[in-house]
Design an enzyme around this catalytic site. Structure first.
Site, PDB file in Angstrom:
ATOM      1  CD  GLU A 182      -2.740   1.151   2.523  1.00  0.00           C
ATOM      2  OE1 GLU A 182      -2.694   0.206   3.329  1.00  0.00           O
ATOM      3  OE2 GLU A 182      -3.427   2.168   2.689  1.00  0.00           O
ATOM      4  NE  ARG A 193       2.929  -8.379  10.497  1.00  0.00           N
ATOM      5  CZ  ARG A 193       2.903  -7.222   9.825  1.00  0.00           C
ATOM      6  NH1 ARG A 193       3.778  -6.288  10.044  1.00  0.00           N
ATOM      7  NH2 ARG A 193       1.980  -6.981   8.938  1.00  0.00           N
ATOM      8  CE  LYS A 226       3.060   0.290   4.956  1.00  0.00           C
ATOM      9  NZ  LYS A 226       2.553   0.089   3.592  1.00  0.00           N
TER      10      LYS A 226
END
Ligand code: ATP
Ligand code: MG
Length: 580
Positions: free
Chosen positions: A39, A265, A275
């Site tokens: 994204e 992850r 982020k």
């Protein structure tokens, strides 16, 4: 899990195991097609590198393809700056998506048509509840949700209202399109999830064309489907979303159905990785931008001097699994050192200078001495470095009253200047405050090249630069950004409280051997005895700036060596026992 050939052929991670089974069964016509779907709402970080390597390497391994797709379905947080940085970073990591650069926003028309299809099948309805009401009626894991009062709207009314949502007839948040599934389903994602929301917001690519935007779950599976993705690799938090991913595709006609597979992850100690938090560090000026060399971003690591192949090696070493864990950042640093040791040429630089005058060396004379560029790489050759009467050495390499095990320079002891001569210190000169400002030394002309013909030895070899020929430079020394292993562990405290206030140390009075002037931004270098460095992008011949990537040794190496020693001892013990 590492790269040696024998393990590569025998060890398959669980994803590759699934793929090999699919290939055996001729699923997807024996094709493999993956994608990396960022994204564009921030810069990529080392966690993304794991996903990038996994997707691109998997495609490579099975002679398939990997797309780069921007998942740009949320207009409010996305910017072109992020798109450009992501493209640069994935390329720098060494991957090529050929002509397959895609944007989810290019599929907005198709996603809309599919939503109309769902409505026509009676699988979706326009709901007038606002976000709070939807949340309140959703229920909990222990309690079923409540049906929306708008759930039984006719298909005709739904089609009309949805078209009007699209046309901009309603303000933000007043209506949504929801899937009609099951408000009592134990999986909360199935409780009539929102498919579209109204958002009168400009999009970085589609401008003002749309005022409804698709939700992630709806968009993502369709994006994969449209691109013909076979294996959609994502992180574990999407595991509960997989049934919905499948439900959407199963309720549409003639769509390709990719398989979603989740993996754990990457979490790294001494690091924050979301982020949102990285953006906060940037916006509150706690770091100097996304590419600050202390940031765990790909761009920060590049600027810090981490080679791309060291990052790939790290990702390969940590492997792919289903279980979350915390990886020691020392492993990443180890990979960086291993790589740099091979490729970085050695040069001499003095970061905290102390002047040395060689009293028996002729004034005005300069001689050139030969130095090896990289002992790890014979092909790197040699160079000439100037030696003269006045030199700089490192302040830390001299002590007037040394403790027992200090072998470097002190009054009366003899040391070697690398590639040059043996010197001895005779006199210490101080300023009025008693600070040492200069050393008066003598050299032994018989020791040229650093060896005494009579075979006498010295206990230290030190780096130096010739004053007259030195280049002045700024050196930025970086350390870990956080003081604690897990800055998020204490829920009472803000992670920003754990920032290491000594993580950046700027030295402006450094002296380099003249050859270092040639080094261009991005070139790796080892300053002998000090560590690995890289010329900063802002560095120029008139204003040399070097960043310290890292020091030469660390605990991880010590730990590995210790483990090796212990293994050897155990092996010897076992052998002895056997022989008894
Ligand atoms: P963040 O949680 O840091 O904000 P994100 O997941 O929102 O990141 P995306 O741009 O949506 O960021 O991620 C793109 C891809 O990278 C996704 O497939 C995601 O699963 C993967 N990814 C993100 N963070 C990690 C991580 N720490 N380890 C492995 N893969 C990750
Ligand atoms: Mg995300």
């Amino acid at each position: 899990m590492n790269n040696t050939n024998d393990t590569e052929t025998t060890y398959l991670n669980f994803i590759h195991q699934i793929i090999e089974d699919d290939l055996k069964n001729n699923k997807n016509d024996s094709k493999v097609h993956t994608r990396f779907p960022p994204e564009p709402n921030g810069y990529l970080h080392i966690g993304h590198a794991k996903s990038i390597c996994l997707n691109f390497e998997t495609a490579k391994k099975y002679k398939g393809k990997c797309n780069l797709r921007f998942d740009d379905t949320n207009p409010t947080k996305e910017e072109d700056e992020y798109v450009q940085s992501i493209i640069k970073d994935v390329k720098w990591l060494g991957y090529d998506w050929e002509d397959r650069l895609f944007f989810a926003s290019d599929y907005f028309d198709k996603l809309y048509e599919h939503a109309v299809e769902l409505i026509k099948k009676g699988h979706a309805y326009v709901c007038d509840l606002n976000a709070d009401e939807i949340r309140e009626t959703r229920g909990t894991t222990k309690m079923a949700g409540k049906n929306s009062p708008y759930r039984e709207r006719s298909i005709k009314e739904n089609l009309d209202l949805f078209a009007r949502m699209k046309n901009g007839d309603f303000p933000n948040g007043t209506r949504t399109l929801r899937a009609k599934i099951d408000m009592a389903n134990p999986n909360l994602n199935f409780r009539d999830p929102v498919i579209y929301r109204i958002l009168h917001s400009e999009h970085h690519r589609t401008g003002n064309k749309w005022c409804i935007y698709p939700m992630y779950d709806w968009a993502h599976g369709l994006e994969d489907s449209i691109e013909g993705i076979t294996h959609s690799l994502c992180t574990l938090e999407f595991e509960d979303h997989r049934p919905l991913y499948d439900w959407y595709l199963n309720n549409l006609n003639n769509v390709h159905k990719p398989q979603q597979i989740e993996f754990a992850r990457l979490n790294l100690n001494f690091t924050v990785m979301s982020k949102r938090k990285l953006l906060e560090l940037v916006e509150s000026n706690l770091v100097n931008g996304w590419d600050d060399p202390r940031m765990p971003t790909i761009s920060g690591m590049r600027r810090r001097g981490f080679p791309a192949d060291a990052i790939r090696e790290f990702v390969d070493k940590i492997g792919v699994a289903k279980r979350e864990n915390m990886v020691d950042i020392a492993l990443l640093e180890f990979c960086v050192r291993e790589k740099l040791n091979k490729v970085a040429e050695r040069r001499m630089a003095v970061l905290n200078p102390l002047k040395v005058v060689i009293e028996n060396y002729p004034e005005g004379k300069t001689e050139m001495l030969e130095a090896i560029n990289n002992p790890e790489d014979k092909g790197a050759g040699t160079r000439q470095i100037p030696f003269s009467r006045e030199l700089y050495i490192e302040q830390a390499d001299f002590m007037e009253n040394p403790p027992k095990k200090f072998f470097r320079l002190s009054p009366g002891t003899e040391v070697r200047l690398r590639y040059a001569y043996f010197i001895k210190c005779n006199e210490v000169i101080k300023n009025d405050d008693g600070e040492i400002i200069e050393l008066r030394c003598t050299y032994d002309p018989e020791t040229k090249g650093g060896h005494a013909p009579d075979g006498r030895r010295v206990k230290a070899t030190m780096h130096w630069v010739s004053c007259e020929n030195a280049e002045k430079a700024t050196v930025r020394q970086y350390d870990r950004l956080f003081k604690v292993e897990n800055p998020l562990a204490d829920s009472e405290k803000d992670y920003k409280e754990f920032i290491n206030e000594h993580s950046l140390d700027i030295l402006t009075n450094c002296y380099l051997e003249p050859d270092l002037k040639k080094f261009k931004p991005g070139e790796y270098i080892q300053f002998e005895r000090l560590g690995y460095f890289i010329a900063d992008p802002d560095s120029s011949e008139d204003n040399l700036i070097f960043n310290r990537t890292m020091t030469l040794r660390d605990n991880w190496e010590k730990i590995l060596k210790q483990q090796e020693r212990e293994k050897n001892i155990a092996r010897k013990k076992a052998k002895r026992k056997k022989n008894r």
